[in-house]
Design a protein around this motif. Structure first.
Motif, PDB file in Angstrom:
ATOM      1  N   ARG A 162      -6.586   0.824   2.514  1.00 13.10           N
ATOM      2  CA  ARG A 162      -6.297   2.232   2.812  1.00 13.10           C
ATOM      3  C   ARG A 162      -6.638   2.531   4.268  1.00 13.10           C
ATOM      4  O   ARG A 162      -7.651   3.141   4.568  1.00 13.10           O
ATOM      5  CB  ARG A 162      -7.079   3.129   1.856  1.00 13.10           C
ATOM      6  N   TRP A 213      -2.512  -0.288   8.043  1.00 17.81           N
ATOM      7  CA  TRP A 213      -2.389  -1.212   6.913  1.00 17.81           C
ATOM      8  C   TRP A 213      -2.574  -2.669   7.327  1.00 17.81           C
ATOM      9  O   TRP A 213      -1.868  -3.557   6.849  1.00 17.81           O
ATOM     10  CB  TRP A 213      -1.059  -1.017   6.178  1.00 17.81           C
ATOM     11  N   THR A 260       0.830  -1.202   0.000  1.00 17.43           N
ATOM     12  CA  THR A 260       0.000   0.000   0.000  1.00 17.43           C
ATOM     13  C   THR A 260       0.867   1.255   0.000  1.00 17.43           C
ATOM     14  O   THR A 260       1.841   1.354   0.736  1.00 17.43           O
ATOM     15  CB  THR A 260      -0.912   0.020   1.244  1.00 17.43           C
ATOM     16  N   ASP A 276      -1.719   7.034   0.294  1.00 13.44           N
ATOM     17  CA  ASP A 276      -3.040   6.741  -0.263  1.00 13.44           C
ATOM     18  C   ASP A 276      -4.021   6.366   0.845  1.00 13.44           C
ATOM     19  O   ASP A 276      -4.630   5.307   0.824  1.00 13.44           O
ATOM     20  CB  ASP A 276      -2.929   5.625  -1.301  1.00 13.44           C
ATOM     21  N   LEU A 277      -4.143   7.231   1.835  1.00 17.01           N
ATOM     22  CA  LEU A 277      -5.094   7.014   2.918  1.00 17.01           C
ATOM     23  C   LEU A 277      -6.341   7.835   2.629  1.00 17.01           C
ATOM     24  O   LEU A 277      -6.261   8.917   2.041  1.00 17.01           O
ATOM     25  CB  LEU A 277      -4.501   7.453   4.256  1.00 17.01           C
TER      26      LEU A 277
END
Length: 161
Positions: A93, A97, A63, A67-68
């Motif tokens: 997201r 994680w 991840t 990209d939260l």
């Protein structure tokens, strides 16, 4: 509690199976959870072979940390589905994680757990492994909106390749 942190050490890694995380078609996918032989010996899995399913806690290691999405958003950006906050989703997201998967345990071969339909990819760090106890599943009637079933209709379908 704010700002509290702790260290978690993987107990295993996923070997084989998919190499790219994708949304659907995990049906029939096989992989191995290889338990770390430096931390554990064969005694760690004694009795596990009596179970048909295991629950796996893992880290979404691929991840992008930028990209939260803590703000409400639509599942898979589908305009037909309602907005939901970060805790109304099960995707990668997330602040820590962490993922949780329930999969079929096919075989225990030493410290290799052969599994099917584990929705984690090759190289994924596994943080914990637990046998699935039916008695620990949901009690009472389970309620959920319609969109998760619609969204996951192909999730465990066989691959189209």
């Amino acid at each position: 509690m704010a700002g509290e942190s702790f260290t978690v050490v993987p107990v295993a890694h996923v070997v084989g199976g998919r190499t790219v995380p994708e949304d659907d078609y995990w049906g029939g996918r096989r992989s191995v959870i290889r338990i770390d032989a430096e931390q554990f010996d064969a005694g760690a899995v004694v009795g596990l072979d009596a179970f048909s399913h295991i629950e796996v806690v893992f880290r979404f290691h691929l991840t992008d940390p930028t990209d939260l999405h803590p703000e409400p958003r639509r599942p898979r950006d589908n305009p037909d589905w309602p907005l939901g906050g970060i805790f109304a989703h099960r995707n990668m997201r997330r602040t820590n994680w962490l993922g949780v998967s329930r999969c079929r345990l096919l075989d225990v071969d030493g410290l290799d757990l052969h599994v099917e339909e584990l929705d984690a990819v090759d190289g994924t760090p596994v943080l914990d492994i637990k046998p699935w106890f039916t008695a620990m599943g949901p009690r009472g009637e389970v309620g959920e909106p319609a969109w998760p079933s619609e969204m996951l209709a192909e999730y465990y379908a066989p691959p189209k390749d």
